[in-house]
Enzyme design. Sequence first.
Site, PDB file in Angstrom:
ATOM      1  N   ARG A  98      -5.283  -3.192   1.671  1.00 21.08           N
ATOM      2  CA  ARG A  98      -5.813  -3.262   3.035  1.00 21.08           C
ATOM      3  C   ARG A  98      -6.777  -2.113   3.305  1.00 21.08           C
ATOM      4  NH1 ARG A  98      -4.564  -0.634   7.620  1.00 21.08           N
ATOM      5  NH2 ARG A  98      -2.762   0.377   6.684  1.00 21.08           N
ATOM      6  N   GLN A 134       0.844  -1.196   0.000  1.00 23.73           N
ATOM      7  CA  GLN A 134       0.000   0.000   0.000  1.00 23.73           C
ATOM      8  C   GLN A 134       0.878   1.244   0.000  1.00 23.73           C
ATOM      9  OE1 GLN A 134      -2.566   0.822   3.567  1.00 23.73           O
ATOM     10  NE2 GLN A 134      -4.164   0.385   2.077  1.00 23.73           N
ATOM     11  N   ARG A 145      -6.970   8.795  -4.536  1.00 23.62           N
ATOM     12  CA  ARG A 145      -5.587   8.498  -4.180  1.00 23.62           C
ATOM     13  C   ARG A 145      -4.823   7.782  -5.299  1.00 23.62           C
ATOM     14  NH1 ARG A 145      -4.186   5.489   1.516  1.00 23.62           N
ATOM     15  NH2 ARG A 145      -4.931   7.344   2.546  1.00 23.62           N
ATOM     16  N   HIS A 153       3.634   2.242   2.567  1.00 24.62           N
ATOM     17  CA  HIS A 153       3.043   2.306   3.908  1.00 24.62           C
ATOM     18  C   HIS A 153       2.827   0.932   4.554  1.00 24.62           C
ATOM     19  CE1 HIS A 153       0.852   4.130   7.143  1.00 24.62           C
ATOM     20  NE2 HIS A 153      -0.275   3.554   6.838  1.00 24.62           N
TER      21      HIS A 153
END
Lengths: 583, 81
Positions: A394, A240, A286, A353
């Site tokens: 996630r 991610q 995003r 991340h």
Amino acid sequence: MALSIRKFDVVIVGAGGSGLRAALELSSAGLKVAVLSKVFPTRSHTVAAQGGVGAALGNMGEDSWQWHMYDTIKGSDWLGDQDAIEFMCRTAPEVVIELEHFGMPFDRNDNGTIYQRPFGGHSANFGEKPVQRSCCAADRTGHAMLHALYQRNVYARTQFFVEWMALDLVRDAEGAVLGVTALEMETGQVVLFHAKATLFATGGGGRIFHSSTNAFINTGDGVGMAARAGIPLEDMEFWQFHPTGVAGAGVLITEGVRGEGGILLNKNGERFMERYAPTMKDLASRDVVSRAMATEIKEGRGAGEHADHILLKLDHLGPEVIDKRLPGIREIAIKFANVDPIKEPIPVVPTCHYQMGGIPTNYRGEVIVPEGGAVPGFYAAGECGCASIHGANRLGTNSLTDLLVMGRSAGMSVLEYLKGHGSHRPLPNDAGENALARLARLDGQQGGEDVNEVRGEIQRTMQAHCGVFRFPDMLAQGVEKIRALEGRMARTGIKDKSMVFNTARIEALELDNIYETARATMVCAQAREESRGAHDRADFPKRDDEKWLKHSLWYKAGDRLAYKAVNLKPLTVESIEPKARVY
Amino acid sequence: MPLDGRERERLRWRSRRGLLELDLVLQRFWSPPGPDLDEAQGRALARLLAMPDNDLLDLVMDRVPNADPALEQVLVRLKAA
């Protein structure tokens, strides 16, 4: 080097949320449990988690674990295993209440129940409307969780080995796991922890990327040790990313900055988002923003000496708006980007991340391999494990839910296993020699490769060739570059050979784990010819369920890839069939 | 008295944190040739490093005032790093 042996019922590597939760289950049952950690347990990376624990308690309005399950499966872009996802979502309320009873200071409603915060991607009634599902302790949820769990472990007499670094798994001829070798930083001594069961809870390996929100300790240690011991790694192509981390540092700049009017510029000062998303521009989703940023950099329009970042401009908002609406941003930019956003733009780059893939397990935390099923005596939980709950991406708040549910589940599975395996399996004659050989090679290396340089090379290669948006030519070159680093990896050296608190030696050993993690990621990413969740390919822009609704398995030996089916069958409810993932 | 070499290494390792922001600040603090530390300063740094990450970050980012004069000198250097 002498190898001393210490015997425990269970050895757990890692003392973050999942390691502590698993240890508590086992120590409370009266077992002799050793927990090894590179740093003091409450300084594990779990401390950075702010968002909360997702659990369908229904304290703020109607909620159900089935809705949480739907959101998690959709978030995973249908790559998550539905048995594991059902298990996590169904168990989540129980582990949250349990944690409350352990002393976790959750925020509360006036009626005394746990307050739940809204969070992106969580919905009621299968995507119908937002729901408040995140249980938090102000902005220190991870910190409070670590403290509550650590104190309970002290009470339960868990034995902590702090500032110890696990080196390698110990397996016997049948493949059973018999423990780990570990280095005590204080003395430089290597000890073999001989255990009836071994549980990895080592967290993620986000430091494989040049720009990462992960703390420096997140070097993929469990994943690296498993790979060297012949265990395949699952779905390592899925990481991610967040679109705006400070370039070169990784500290996140909240998306609220663009919400308040901040704009992204390339090196020519062009507001490039107008080309990629003419209507939403800098406020596009995003993934659209990340993809546009990566494309600008790839096509040579990145800013800076190495043309490797994008500029986030705020100065047109004026100092009053910046200070009033974005108070923390100015201090972060000054401290970590060395720019004052009132005068200059902030250099930003898509930033890694969270690791979705890892050591393959089932929802019981048992490590499962194609060759023979469950590996006797080996368990994994938390970010280093892949159950697979998060699939290709996630859902926010599910990292803490995962480590509580899977930590406890793996602990319970170990208890069950020990009922039938009450004694230690004998150690093979060569037990621990692999780790000693690694150390001897490192210490004996003359004129070796500089660890910092090689690490930097791996991180820059991963960032440029296998980042948030992936191009076929870059991936192909990336695989070659990562493979070519094998020679340098075999020659890493350290100048300081002392035994006591030798940070250089630790960093060289960590680099081995970074390399395994990076190589698995690059090879899996090049092979997966589709876009799914966080794996976004320029040449294969769509999800391809016909060919790719399957998990990747990477083996270190020969960079071999295998695949296994996604489990679309939950434990007790109807399957949620794949459909388009639209928010 | 300057700080013992191994004690320095111990403190350097304890500068590995759970929060990235602290890792970055402490990395700059230790960047070559590394900080001059005497024994008293070493003790002050050890006490700062024993703090929970969030509390230490609040101090380093000037979000809360430092109430302990014995920590001030090293804290100022951390903030400047």
